[in-house]
Design a protein around this motif. Structure first.
Motif, PDB file in Angstrom:
ATOM      1  N   GLN A 136      -7.131  16.970   9.253  1.00 23.72           N
ATOM      2  CA  GLN A 136      -6.939  17.255  10.676  1.00 23.72           C
ATOM      3  C   GLN A 136      -6.294  16.056  11.352  1.00 23.72           C
ATOM      4  N   VAL A 149       4.953  -1.038   8.464  1.00 23.81           N
ATOM      5  CA  VAL A 149       5.472   0.158   7.794  1.00 23.81           C
ATOM      6  C   VAL A 149       6.977  -0.021   7.671  1.00 23.81           C
ATOM      7  N   LEU A 204      -7.180  19.609   3.026  1.00 25.33           N
ATOM      8  CA  LEU A 204      -7.143  19.853   4.464  1.00 25.33           C
ATOM      9  C   LEU A 204      -7.338  18.534   5.202  1.00 25.33           C
ATOM     10  N   THR A 206       3.658   1.066   3.375  1.00 25.43           N
ATOM     11  CA  THR A 206       2.755   0.317   4.250  1.00 25.43           C
ATOM     12  C   THR A 206       2.404  -1.014   3.584  1.00 25.43           C
ATOM     13  N   PHE A 243       0.839  -1.193   0.000  1.00 26.74           N
ATOM     14  CA  PHE A 243       0.000   0.000   0.000  1.00 26.74           C
ATOM     15  C   PHE A 243       0.881   1.254   0.000  1.00 26.74           C
ATOM     16  N   ASP A 244       0.277   2.415   0.233  1.00 30.28           N
ATOM     17  CA  ASP A 244       1.026   3.654   0.047  1.00 30.28           C
ATOM     18  C   ASP A 244       2.101   3.864   1.099  1.00 30.28           C
ATOM     19  N   HIS A 245       3.170   4.505   0.661  1.00 28.73           N
ATOM     20  CA  HIS A 245       4.208   5.033   1.553  1.00 28.73           C
ATOM     21  C   HIS A 245       4.832   3.960   2.438  1.00 28.73           C
ATOM     22  N   GLN A 300     -14.528  19.583  16.271  1.00 29.54           N
ATOM     23  CA  GLN A 300     -13.755  19.686  15.036  1.00 29.54           C
ATOM     24  C   GLN A 300     -14.096  20.971  14.274  1.00 29.54           C
ATOM     25  N   MET A 333      -1.549   5.070   3.682  1.00 32.68           N
ATOM     26  CA  MET A 333      -0.911   6.360   3.422  1.00 32.68           C
ATOM     27  C   MET A 333      -0.322   6.918   4.701  1.00 32.68           C
ATOM     28  N   ARG A 334       0.718   7.712   4.564  1.00 30.26           N
ATOM     29  CA  ARG A 334       1.365   8.316   5.725  1.00 30.26           C
ATOM     30  C   ARG A 334       1.468   9.815   5.493  1.00 30.26           C
ATOM     31  N   ASP A 387       0.400   7.432  10.406  1.00 25.21           N
ATOM     32  CA  ASP A 387      -0.520   6.730   9.503  1.00 25.21           C
ATOM     33  C   ASP A 387      -1.745   7.594   9.217  1.00 25.21           C
ATOM     34  N   TYR A 409     -11.640  23.987  13.370  1.00 19.66           N
ATOM     35  CA  TYR A 409     -11.522  24.461  11.990  1.00 19.66           C
ATOM     36  C   TYR A 409     -11.695  25.978  11.945  1.00 19.66           C
ATOM     37  N   THR A 461      -8.345  12.982   9.761  1.00 16.80           N
ATOM     38  CA  THR A 461      -9.647  13.109   9.105  1.00 16.80           C
ATOM     39  C   THR A 461      -9.476  14.173   8.026  1.00 16.80           C
ATOM     40  N   GLN A 512      -8.450  27.479  13.600  1.00 15.30           N
ATOM     41  CA  GLN A 512      -7.151  27.306  12.952  1.00 15.30           C
ATOM     42  C   GLN A 512      -7.139  27.713  11.489  1.00 15.30           C
ATOM     43  N   HIS A 534      -0.516   9.330  -4.824  1.00 13.96           N
ATOM     44  CA  HIS A 534      -0.673   9.512  -3.378  1.00 13.96           C
ATOM     45  C   HIS A 534       0.601  10.062  -2.726  1.00 13.96           C
ATOM     46  N   ALA A 535       1.589  10.442  -3.490  1.00 16.55           N
ATOM     47  CA  ALA A 535       2.804  11.011  -2.895  1.00 16.55           C
ATOM     48  C   ALA A 535       2.439  12.315  -2.197  1.00 16.55           C
ATOM     49  N   VAL A 536       2.892  12.460  -0.963  1.00 19.65           N
ATOM     50  CA  VAL A 536       2.598  13.678  -0.201  1.00 19.65           C
ATOM     51  C   VAL A 536       3.814  14.582  -0.267  1.00 19.65           C
TER      52      VAL A 536
END
Ligand SMILES: [Zn+2]
Lengths: 973, 83
Positions: free
Chosen positions: B55, A277, B53, A250, A246-248, A718, B1-2, B12, A722, B17, A725, B73-75
């Motif tokens: 959180q 990971v 965005l 994982t 999976f991504d990054h 939340q 994803m990280r 992770d 929002y 969210t 911030q 998905h690269a950050v």
């Protein structure tokens, strides 16, 4: 018995009893179900998917397409288990699948006679017409005919776990390349996880007779594993399949902790799902031998030639005494040599016209037929003979087929990379891999032992270095590069079914037919024929299928391309992904500080989001919940009651700019609120609809406490974060959820002040000193600090008292002793409907403040979230559904539709719906709140309440949405 | 994803969210309705770098502006909205 007298890695001292289709057998510890069946001379193990043809064991491990069985019985019954990966244990019970009435006699085998209608695209062609037949006739028919195993109907009795791990280098596969990679990385000081799907790591080193540094290859593997086990930062995970990249960095893996035992020991999970990971990963999954398509190549007794070596060398099982080895390359000759060494009579059928003298010499005891091909097989439920293309017939009980090797590069494609066809290797090799992953060994197309060791060691060293652990190259022991010559041979054309995908019963003719019908794209041909779409993901079949498609369309394999690989690499039990989060433990259960107290008082509980709340307190003599609820609600109206409201969200807002932030999020004015006072507040979403309602208490100029509805507590926090911030980062303010820090009780009813006075002797609680909508920090008699709020949800004189959670039960005891009646959420709901307060049914995300009669609260003097867009024409349309009350003589139910009396019950005449309804013990009638089109102008008229779902149809009177004390005198009393 | 949280480090994605695209700046209170409409409804849907965005709701509770490549998905980076 076909067990060899010596050799193998089985434990001859430990005999295990097992059964297959009810017949008892024995095997040895270290056997798989497949090796034990072969050792007992059992060749027929299942029936095929479409044609119900007899099938045996083809492979050695996870690649097995044929030998799928049901394992265990009762609630632990597991269908479609590969016999080649099921470790034998004492008492194992296995059954064959997809046969009726018995494995040896299957009436549906006549499907084979109707072959033409079950060919490529048969689902699409045969069952097209009439459409109404699909659900009732065709689908059940197909499911019964085609279904493989039976899933258990009982709840899974076993436990599963989830694990999370981090490492520098994840090595996937513990064959020669994986072991070398793990050793190089571990010696560099990297944190290493080595995962291997087998019970015993080693891969082909356990299956072949080779030497490394003068040692038998299996002994070298054991040596490396022993060294790896000595590193503190190396984790060995046997019986573990890495199923997804999976991504990054994982990775998902499943560890079969107790699948090899009859039942998991107490406290041990059956399986463990891992999320790993990894900074770097080395994919060393090896390669798998591919079949050759020829007529009757699915008959029990036809096996992968490399698998035959595995059964000989690892399990000491001779799968046949009269063997034909059909090979397109040098590798098959090694199987011939091993079969000879085990005492079999061997004929080699070599597709090439010549082989190197040394290779022929190594198999000199075998009859050698060069430049030949197998055209067909003979036999009933098992192989009896082989026919060559020149018509020669050879008696045989084993046909070992060596068609070349397919690298297991699946995980390298999980981010969308397609592999590249290598014309020299005659295999797909990885062209790209997910970031951080290197592919090594046979998975990367290194097809010999020495090349695998060198490639693995280099990949492990590089991975460790890239993860921050530079090290020294491994001094590799001497190993041989065995001959690996190969010619392309995928299909021997002829009469009869030549299978490509054994598990989905896809034949070479099916692929040719798909090509003729225009399904030339590999992705289309795959879906049309279902090639490679079974649980083995085409491990053995894809490349052969592509080659046949390429030939049928006049293209090269490179031009034809290949389909994408997607997770999971092998089937994964949902239980391993869910871990312990099932049933009651699906999510944490939240209990209020008064839960135990309420249970002691006979409360029953209801789920409210993650919370359990007391719904009512049954008393002796009450005939049902309505009796309890009526009594509790009336106690509040006539005397005094108290209710646990700890679940309401509580957010503390502190700082010099606290009021400024609250003015942005509340639609009504907050800045003008004086310390010591409370205001009812409404929040809108930015799109203009109502988000949540609650109260805002100001304890000091820079300190507020907000309450939210139970359902929206997390979302409101939340939202505030929002607003702070993202929208107003310059404000100096801090937000803190204090929901769990305060147990809160609502004390309501005409006698509330008297009861409260008993807790606060000497404190002035009159209307002058502590009027409606006041708040204060107080100390209860006995020294308990508390927060006191005078506010009312029920419409009665009421207070909310917040105390530290530990003090909640003592407070409840004192209120009870003072004569107050505990009431639950049902009575709370009755009281709020009688008072016309909006709740969950009305705050449904589609209502505006105006709809709910709260329009006058919207401030005209300030900006606030939702202000601009609440003015959109559709949101201020006078025809909108607005809040009204309903009075009825018969039962009212939430969700019922509203219609003009006499109007037909169709969507076009729908005027709205009931949002909340209850029996009002105060009025002695059914009451409801409803959203009704042009509701204000309908007050005083009658409306039809229609409930087609539950069968209600009655009339109600439309009234103001408040049923008690419209002037609000009670709460101010 | 990280996601690399500027406060908590590499975490992770399950700890976060997201509300999707980072909204454009909030219009002035008296801005025309068309501007509010664009603010509420109109978002780009790029195949490539995308400002979002997120959180860190199971961590420091900070709202982060994350640049994510929708194809891979690269950050590319994450910074706190308040900075
Ligand atoms: Zn953080």
């Amino acid at each position: 018995m076909t067990r060899l007298a010596s050799g193998g890695r089985i434990d001859r001292a430990q005999t295990l009893r097992f059964s297959f289709d009810g017949t008892p057998y024995t095997g040895q510890a270290g056997d798989t179900l497949a090796s034990a069946l072969l050792a007992n001379g059992v060749r027929l193990v299942g029936r095929s998917f479409k044609y119900h043809r007899p099938r045996g064991i083809w492979g050695l491990g996870a690649e097995e397409p044929n030998a799928l069985v049901e394992l265990r019985e009762g609630a632990r019954r597991e269908p479609n288990t590969r016999a080649t990966t099921a470790e034998l244990f004492e008492g194992l019970a296995a059954r064959s699948q997809n046969r009726w009435p018995s494995l040896r006699f299957d009436v549906q085998a006549v499907n084979g006679l109707f072959g033409p209608i079950l060919s490529a695209g048969f689902y699409y062609k045969t069952f097209m017409w009439p459409a109404s037949f699909w659900e009732k006739v065709y689908e059940p028919l197909i499911r019964r005919a085609a279904g493989l195993g039976r899933a258990p109907e009982e709840v899974d009795p076993d436990a599963y776990e989830r694990m999370h791990a981090h490492c520098d280098v994840l090595v996937i596969g513990a064959g020669p390349a994986g072991l070398a990679a793990a050793l190089a990385a571990a010696r560099s000081g990297a944190r290493v996880i080595l995962a291997d799907e087998d019970a015993e790591p080693g891969g082909r080193l356990l299956a072949d007779r080779q030497e490394i540094g003068g040692l038998p290859a299996a002994d070298w593997a054991a040596q490396v594993l022993a060294e790896l086990a000595g590193f503190r930062d190396v984790t060995l995970l046997p019986r573990t399949t890495v199923f997804g990249a999976f991504d990054h960095g994982t990775y998902g893996a499943v560890q079969r902790v107790a699948d090899h035992l009859a039942t998991p020991p107490e406290g041990t999970p059956r399986q463990r799902g891992w999320t790993i990971v990894a900074r770097r990963a080395v994919l060393a999954a090896g390669a798998v031998e591919r079949p050759i398509a020829f007529a009757g190549n699915d008959r029990p007794g036809v096996m992968s030639a490399a698998a035959v070596r595995g059964y000989l060398n690892r399990y000491a099982v001779l799968p046949g005494r009269r063997a034909v080895v059909f090979t397109a390359g040098d590798d098959g000759w090694r199987s011939a040599a091993d079969l000879l060494a085990a005492g079999a009579e061997v004929t080699v059928v070599e597709a090439r016209d010549a082989v190197a003298p040394a290779i022929a010499e190594a198999a000199r005891g075998a009859r050698q037929i060069l430049g030949a091909r197998v055209a067909g097989t003979a036999g009933g439920l098992g192989l009896a003979g082989v026919t060559l293309t020149d018509g020669q017939r050879l008696p045989a009980d084993l046909l070992a087929v060596a068609g070349g090797w397919n690298p297991l590069l699946n995980l390298s494609g999980h981010h969308g990379a397609r592999p590249r066809w290598d014309d020299a290797l005659l295999a797909f090799v990885p062209d790209a891999a997910p970031p951080g992953m290197a592919v090594a060994g046979a998975a990367a197309g290194r097809m010999t032992l020495a090349a695998c060791l060198a490639d693995g060691a280099a990949a492990g060293l590089r991975a460790a270095e890239e993860a921050g652990h530079p090290g020294q190259p491994l001094a590799l022991p001497r190993a041989d590069d065995e001959p690996a010559g190969l010619r392309a041979l995928f299909h021997v054309p002829g009469r009869g079914k030549a299978f490509v995908d054994f598990q989905h019963d896809v034949t070479a003719d099916d692929i040719a037919l798909a090509a003729r019908e225009g399904f030339r794209s590999v992705e289309h041909a795959k879906r049309y024929t279902t090639l490679g779409m079974a649980t083995d993901q085409g491990r053995t079949s894809n490349v052969t299928g592509l080659a046949i498609l390429a030939a049928a369309t006049g293209r090269s394999i490179a031009e034809t391309g290949t389909t994408l690989f997607r997770p999971p690499y092998t089937p994964v039990a949902i239980g391993a992904l869910a871990g312990h989060q099932t049933g009651r433990d699906f999510r944490p259960t939240r209990r209020t500080p008064l839960h135990g107290w309420a249970a002691g008082q006979g409360a029953s509980f209801v789920e409210s989001g993650a919370w359990l709340r007391a719904e009512w307190y049954a008393r002796p003599g009450e005939r049902g919940w309505r009796d309890s609820v009526d009594r509790e609600a009336q106690a509040v109206r006539r005397d005094v009651g108290f209710c646990d409201v700890s679940t309401l969200g509580k957010i503390e807002v502190v700082g010099p700019d606290a009021a400024a932030l609250l003015d942005l999020v509340y639609a009504n004015d907050i800045a003008s609120l004086k310390p010591g006072r409370i205001r009812y507040g409404v929040m809108l979403r930015e799109d203009g609809f109502v988000f949540d309602d609650g109260t805002c208490a100001r304890f000091a100029p820079d300190r507020f406490l907000l309450t939210t509805t139970t359902a929206n507590a997390a979302r409101v926090l939340q939202h505030l974060e929002y607003a702070h911030q993202v929208l107003r980062p310059s404000l100096t303010v801090a937000l803190l959820s204090v929901t769990d820090a305060w147990a809160q009780v609502s004390l309501a009813g005409p006698r509330a002040r008297t009861v409260l006075g008993g807790l606060l002797p000497g404190v002035a609680l009159g209307n002058e000193a502590f009027p409606h909508m006041s708040c204060a920090e107080v100390v209860l008699e006995g020294g308990m600090p508390a927060r006191l709020y005078r506010l009312s949800f029920s419409g009665e004189l009421a207070y909310e008292i917040g105390v530290p959670p530990d003090a909640a039960a003592a407070l409840a005891d004192r209120l009870l002793a003072a004569g107050a009646t505990p009431y639950g959420t049902e009575a709370l709901g009755v009281l709020r409907i009688e008072k016309g307060h909006v709740g969950g049914g009305e705050l449904n995300g589609q209502t505006t403040a105006g709809d709910l009669g709260l329009g006058r609260m919207l401030s005209r003097r300030k900006d606030f979230i939702g202000r601009a867009l609440a003015q959109r024409p559709a949101l201020v349309d006078p025809a909108r559904l607005v809040l009204v009350g309903l009075l009825a003589g018969a039962v009212l139910r939430g969700g019922s539709h509203l219609l003009a009396p006499g109007a037909p019950a169709t969507t076009a005449h729908d005027l709205g719906h009931v949002t909340s309804a209850c029996w009002s013990p105060h009025l002695g009638r059914m009451i409801g709140l409803a959203l009704l089109a042009e509701g204000r102008s309908r007050i005083g008229t009658r409306i039809r309440v229609h409930d087609p779902l539950r069968g209600g149809d009655t009339e109600a009177e439309v009234v103001e949405p408040v049923f008690i004390d419209r002037e609000g005198l009670r709460s101010r009393g | 994803m990280r996601i690399l949280c500027p406060y908590c480090g590499d975490r992770d994605a399950a700890e976060f969210t997201t509300i999707g695209s980072a909204p454009p700046p909030r219009p002035a209170p008296d801005a025309p309705m068309a501007e509010w409409h664009a603010f509420l409804h109109l978002r780009d849907n790029p195949a490539g770098l995308h400002a979002e965005l997120w959180q860190h709701s199971q961590g420091c509770r900070q709202w982060l502006r994350v640049m994510r490549d929708t194809r891979s998905h690269a950050v590319a980076g994450a910074e706190a909205c308040r900075s």
